[in-house]
Each structure stands twice: as structure tokens, then as C-alpha cells.
Design a protein around this motif. Sequence first.
Motif, mmCIF file in Angstrom:
data_model
loop_
_atom_site.group_PDB
_atom_site.id
_atom_site.type_symbol
_atom_site.label_atom_id
_atom_site.label_comp_id
_atom_site.label_asym_id
_atom_site.label_seq_id
_atom_site.Cartn_x
_atom_site.Cartn_y
_atom_site.Cartn_z
ATOM 1 N N UNK A 95 -10.033 -2.859 5.218
ATOM 2 C CA UNK A 95 -8.661 -2.641 5.531
ATOM 3 C C UNK A 95 -7.905 -2.336 4.440
ATOM 4 N N UNK A 96 -7.365 -1.232 4.200
ATOM 5 C CA UNK A 96 -6.444 -0.959 3.218
ATOM 6 C C UNK A 96 -4.950 -0.479 3.626
ATOM 7 N N UNK A 97 -3.764 -0.845 3.117
ATOM 8 C CA UNK A 97 -2.711 -0.514 3.187
ATOM 9 C C UNK A 97 -2.194 0.306 2.076
ATOM 10 N N UNK A 121 -20.066 1.326 4.378
ATOM 11 C CA UNK A 121 -18.591 0.972 4.543
ATOM 12 C C UNK A 121 -17.924 1.901 5.458
ATOM 13 N N UNK A 122 -17.158 1.165 5.961
ATOM 14 C CA UNK A 122 -15.906 1.879 6.932
ATOM 15 C C UNK A 122 -14.434 1.567 6.315
ATOM 16 N N UNK A 123 -13.614 2.602 5.879
ATOM 17 C CA UNK A 123 -12.347 2.187 5.508
ATOM 18 C C UNK A 123 -11.364 2.528 6.419
ATOM 19 N N UNK A 124 -10.424 1.574 6.776
ATOM 20 C CA UNK A 124 -9.319 1.818 7.363
ATOM 21 C C UNK A 124 -8.199 1.675 6.691
ATOM 22 N N UNK A 125 -7.412 3.091 6.287
ATOM 23 C CA UNK A 125 -6.254 3.209 5.470
ATOM 24 C C UNK A 125 -5.065 3.295 6.503
ATOM 25 N N UNK A 136 -1.233 -10.130 5.572
ATOM 26 C CA UNK A 136 -2.671 -10.658 5.427
ATOM 27 C C UNK A 136 -3.597 -10.121 6.575
ATOM 28 N N UNK A 137 -3.019 -9.035 6.832
ATOM 29 C CA UNK A 137 -3.844 -8.131 8.133
ATOM 30 C C UNK A 137 -4.852 -7.226 7.241
ATOM 31 N N UNK A 138 -4.510 -7.059 5.949
ATOM 32 C CA UNK A 138 -5.227 -6.165 5.030
ATOM 33 C C UNK A 138 -6.104 -6.601 4.064
ATOM 34 N N UNK A 139 -7.203 -6.122 3.698
ATOM 35 C CA UNK A 139 -7.938 -6.758 2.525
ATOM 36 C C UNK A 139 -7.468 -6.424 1.476
ATOM 37 N N UNK A 140 -6.859 -5.174 1.387
ATOM 38 C CA UNK A 140 -6.184 -4.674 0.155
ATOM 39 C C UNK A 140 -4.901 -3.917 0.283
ATOM 40 N N UNK A 141 -3.933 -4.429 -0.398
ATOM 41 C CA UNK A 141 -2.284 -3.678 -0.322
ATOM 42 C C UNK A 141 -2.217 -2.908 -1.455
ATOM 43 N N UNK A 260 12.868 10.545 -18.197
ATOM 44 C CA UNK A 260 12.004 9.840 -17.296
ATOM 45 C C UNK A 260 12.439 8.591 -16.800
ATOM 46 N N UNK A 261 11.972 7.815 -15.580
ATOM 47 C CA UNK A 261 12.388 6.810 -15.266
ATOM 48 C C UNK A 261 11.750 5.500 -16.166
ATOM 49 N N UNK A 262 12.351 4.385 -15.940
ATOM 50 C CA UNK A 262 11.672 3.401 -16.718
ATOM 51 C C UNK A 262 10.235 3.146 -16.179
ATOM 52 N N UNK A 263 9.491 2.542 -16.958
ATOM 53 C CA UNK A 263 8.165 2.421 -16.560
ATOM 54 C C UNK A 263 7.969 1.509 -15.254
ATOM 55 N N UNK A 264 6.945 1.888 -14.324
ATOM 56 C CA UNK A 264 6.722 1.162 -13.216
ATOM 57 C C UNK A 264 5.274 1.054 -12.893
ATOM 58 N N UNK A 265 5.192 0.364 -12.189
ATOM 59 C CA UNK A 265 3.631 -0.072 -11.986
ATOM 60 C C UNK A 265 2.841 -0.089 -10.730
ATOM 61 N N UNK A 266 1.719 0.348 -10.461
ATOM 62 C CA UNK A 266 1.239 0.235 -9.178
ATOM 63 C C UNK A 266 0.106 -1.066 -9.128
ATOM 64 N N UNK A 267 0.327 -1.854 -8.037
ATOM 65 C CA UNK A 267 -0.501 -3.014 -8.002
ATOM 66 C C UNK A 267 -1.334 -3.019 -6.806
ATOM 67 N N UNK A 268 -2.583 -3.853 -6.875
ATOM 68 C CA UNK A 268 -3.435 -4.032 -5.473
ATOM 69 C C UNK A 268 -3.270 -5.460 -5.218
ATOM 70 N N UNK A 269 -2.750 -5.830 -4.147
ATOM 71 C CA UNK A 269 -2.477 -7.276 -3.637
ATOM 72 C C UNK A 269 -3.663 -7.601 -2.647
ATOM 73 N N UNK A 270 -4.386 -8.823 -2.548
ATOM 74 C CA UNK A 270 -5.413 -9.187 -1.624
ATOM 75 C C UNK A 270 -5.034 -10.644 -1.410
#
Length: 291
Positions: A95-97, A121-125, A136-141, A260-270
Motif C-alpha cells: 500500500x503506497x500513498x 505483488x499487488x500495489x494499491x496506490x 500508518x495505513x500505508x506501507x510507504x508514503x 529556480x526554487x530552493x532545493x527540495x527533497x522527495x522522501x519515502x516514509x514507512x
Amino acid sequence: MDWLTATRSFCVLAELGSFTKAAEHQGISASAMSKRIDWLERHLGQSLFIRTTRQVNLTEQGLHFFPRARDWLAQFEALIETAQSEQSELQGSLKIAATQAVGSSVLMPKIEQFLAQHPQITIHLNVLAPGEPPDLQHDVVITRYNESFDSVSHKGTRLFDYQMQLFGAPEYLARCDEITCVEDLAAHKMLLSSYYHKVGGVVLEDGRLFEFTNYNFVTDHLDAILKAAVQGIGLLFIAPSYIERELSSGALVPILPDIRSEVKQLWAYYPKASYTPRKTRLFIEHLKTTL
């Protein structure tokens, strides 16, 4: 009834705070969910929840039991995965959000690759509202990094850095005066996501704040905001990785490319647990390798 089933239902109810939502999550009726909690409370000899007509809250005993129950479930899942060889095929659901923009433009190509490698594997996006914290409803956000987010329930890892730039349709630029500096943008309508409509601006690479005071369209639907930009309804501040198709076709072009904008980051939370499921680990490793 058994301890594993009842404890799983308890943890879901503790996270969602609603018998209806917890029952839907488990694929059972609300009355069946209630019976599982009643069984658990009876065998523990403790009341775990305070039930009202509007919400369900943990009692003091429930608050003490919740982290231990969650850790026990994680250990059980780890035991099952260890019993299965690390070389065996991944199975189950993931489960991914993510925000709609990240999901459709960044994640989908990577999900396609991951499913090709792991066909069992079955992925729920699911869609995550911009600025909404992990749950906490998702495995990865997958969401932007927020330095003020300090979670006792989640771990996080950085996926990649990005910067936003300004883009517009050639037809739009052809009918307006030349844009030579940031100050010229005050005369132009901006297209905004709900998040940037709320925060009101974006910090630029040089530290200046570019305020979104002149705008005419607000939406969280990536397809809609891109269509509005291509149609020349306004200008768009966005990361280039979200509009690769429009850039390659010439439907959108850069404006003030040095801004350009300031540097931003994309994160994976679990979820933070003593053991991270193999499917979660492999998916995050896949993202970090391919993004």
C-alpha cells in the motif's frame, strides 16, 4: 477467534479511530470488528477503547498495549518472511500513498518496472493530499520532506532532490510582453496547487520569496493544471520531472530559466518497527536506484 486476528484488528482500529473504517480496511462488518475487540478486551481483562458516538479513543491501558501489539505483529511478519527464503518470489500487497502529481508522473513508471520484476505483488496506490503527513495505513508514503515533521511512528529516507521552475505555453508567451525578470510576473496569472495556494509562495534559490498573489486557477489534479498551462490560461511553477512529456513536445517552454526554487527533497516514509517487510525494503531500494 485467535490472538493474531484480534490483535491485528485492534491495531487497525487504534490507527483509524473508527469501527466503520477499520472494518472496511479488514474487509469485515462493523459488528464483526466489535466482536474481535470485545474478545481481546475480555481475554486481556482490560478496557482498550473509550467508545463514543463519534469516535473511538484508546484508554490508558490501550495506549500501553498498542506499541507492544504493533511490535509483536511486526515480529510475526518477520518470522513468516524469514521462513520464506529471501530468494522466493515477493507476494502480497503493498500500500503506497503519494500526491496525485508524484503518483502519476514520477511513481507510475517505477511501479510498472517493479511489477514486471515481481508479478505476484499487488500495489494499491492511493492519493495523499499535498502537505498531509504520513499515516500508518500505508506501507510507504512518498511526499516532500518537511523538516518540522517529527514522527515517533515513521522512518524516512531521501529519494532525490529537485527544484521548481517557471513554464508557460508558447501561444501564451506570443501574446504577452516579454518576461525578463521576476518582477514582470506580477502582471501574469499563476496556476497553483492547493498546497502552494495555502502557503502563498515559494522560496527561490537566492533566498527571495516569490509570492503567489496573482492567480486564476487552483487544483490538485495534475492533468487539469497541465492542461490549463498548455491552453495558456496561466503560468506554472513546477518541477521539470513532472512535465517531461509537455517539454519534449514543445507544449510548454521554460520562462526565466535561471530562476529556480530552493532545493527540495522527495522522501519515502514507512512505519517504524523492529523489522521492515522485505517488499517495502525492495520497493524503496527500487525507487532510490531508478529515480
